[in-house]
Write a protein that holds these residues in place. Structure first.
Motif, PDB file in Angstrom:
ATOM      1  N   THR A   1      -8.666   5.968   0.894  1.00  0.00           N
ATOM      2  CA  THR A   1      -7.579   5.436   1.737  1.00  0.00           C
ATOM      3  C   THR A   1      -6.544   6.485   2.137  1.00  0.00           C
ATOM      4  OG1 THR A   1      -6.170   4.849  -0.150  1.00  0.00           O
ATOM      5  CG2 THR A   1      -7.772   3.180   0.600  1.00  0.00           C
ATOM      6  N   GLY A   2      -6.470   7.578   1.387  1.00  0.00           N
ATOM      7  CA  GLY A   2      -5.437   8.585   1.648  1.00  0.00           C
ATOM      8  C   GLY A   2      -4.089   8.226   1.044  1.00  0.00           C
ATOM      9  N   ASP A   3      -4.000   7.097   0.334  1.00  0.00           N
ATOM     10  CA  ASP A   3      -2.746   6.673  -0.289  1.00  0.00           C
ATOM     11  C   ASP A   3      -2.364   7.616  -1.427  1.00  0.00           C
ATOM     12  OD1 ASP A   3      -2.560   4.428   1.333  1.00  0.00           O
ATOM     13  OD2 ASP A   3      -3.468   3.093  -0.147  1.00  0.00           O
ATOM     14  N   GLU A   4      -1.067   7.898  -1.546  1.00  0.00           N
ATOM     15  CA  GLU A   4      -0.574   8.664  -2.686  1.00  0.00           C
ATOM     16  C   GLU A   4      -0.588   7.747  -3.902  1.00  0.00           C
ATOM     17  OE1 GLU A   4       3.256  10.413  -1.916  1.00  0.00           O
ATOM     18  OE2 GLU A   4       2.505  11.507  -0.180  1.00  0.00           O
ATOM     19  N   MET A   5      -1.179   8.230  -5.004  1.00  0.00           N
ATOM     20  CA  MET A   5      -1.287   7.412  -6.201  1.00  0.00           C
ATOM     21  C   MET A   5      -0.297   7.850  -7.291  1.00  0.00           C
ATOM     22  SD  MET A   5      -3.498   5.287  -5.089  1.00  0.00           S
ATOM     23  CE  MET A   5      -4.067   4.282  -6.436  1.00  0.00           C
ATOM     24  N   PHE A   6      -0.128   9.171  -7.472  1.00  0.00           N
ATOM     25  CA  PHE A   6       0.834   9.693  -8.442  1.00  0.00           C
ATOM     26  C   PHE A   6       0.978  11.188  -8.216  1.00  0.00           C
ATOM     27  CE2 PHE A   6      -3.273  10.132 -10.498  1.00  0.00           C
ATOM     28  CZ  PHE A   6      -3.209  11.314 -11.215  1.00  0.00           C
TER      29      PHE A   6
ATOM     30  N   GLU B   1      -0.393   2.149  -1.385  1.00  0.00           N
ATOM     31  CA  GLU B   1       0.545   1.489  -0.478  1.00  0.00           C
ATOM     32  C   GLU B   1      -0.145   0.677   0.615  1.00  0.00           C
ATOM     33  OE1 GLU B   1       4.597   2.669   1.926  1.00  0.00           O
ATOM     34  OE2 GLU B   1       3.109   4.239   1.589  1.00  0.00           O
ATOM     35  N   SER B   2      -1.321   1.104   1.075  1.00  0.00           N
ATOM     36  CA  SER B   2      -2.019   0.404   2.156  1.00  0.00           C
ATOM     37  C   SER B   2      -2.608  -0.939   1.704  1.00  0.00           C
ATOM     38  CB  SER B   2      -3.138   1.273   2.728  1.00  0.00           C
ATOM     39  OG  SER B   2      -4.177   1.426   1.765  1.00  0.00           O
TER      40      SER B   2
END
Length: 172
Positions: free
Chosen positions: A9-14, A136-137
């Protein structure tokens, strides 16, 4: 500083600003803290806000939660009502990761399969204690992180678990 992003997804996780440990070369355990803060006030360890960011006299809400979740805008996922539904997600997700590994890092496929099966068997044994979070998505095709509370030095500590092979590191 490194940001760890979901490769699907490309979402930042940590980020690597949190205490973390790599387990069996497949799971990152990230140790969080329960915090209460004014909404919109992101606090990162080692960050000093400038004096210009003073109180402007506006009403503001407070939020309480795990710092890793709040700072990375992770979203709680309620899709897994039982172990079976989570296991189905895992099988599908693992196939996606193996497909990506076969192309990008074929030497990691056996490590991933062997160690992930061992870790997931252990984690699934604690299924009822877990909370689940997406990026976040809120895209459940990507990574779903797991969170459990552990007693560490007499304190209840939120520990988030992320799949190492499902992340890409971005150096800032």
């Amino acid at each position: 500083m490194k940001i760890f992003k979901d490769i699907i997804t490309g979402d930042e996780m940590f980020s690597d600003t949190y205490k973390m440990k790599l387990i069996d070369d497949v799971i990152y355990e990230v140790y969080g803290k329960l915090i209460t803060r004014t909404q919109g006030d992101i606090q990162i360890e080692g960050f000093n806000p400038s004096a210009e960011d003073g109180d402007e006299g506006t009403d503001s809400a407070t939020e309480t939660g795990v710092d890793v979740v709040l700072n990375n805008r992770l979203q709680e996922c309620f899709a897994f009502h039982d172990k079976k539904s989570f296991t189905l997600y895992l099988k599908d997700y693992m196939k996606k990761l193996i497909g990506k590994l076969e192309v990008s890092a074929p030497d990691q496929v056996d490590v991933f399969k062997t160690n992930m099966n061992k870790q997931m068997k252990e984690i699934l044994g604690r299924f009822k204690e877990l909370q689940f979070f997406t990026g976040e998505s809120m895209d459940c095709d990507g990574m779903v992180a797991m969170c459990e509370y552990r007693d560490i030095d007499g304190q209840s500590v939120p520990v988030l678990m992320f799949f190492k092979h499902g992340l890409e590191e971005e150096k800032l």
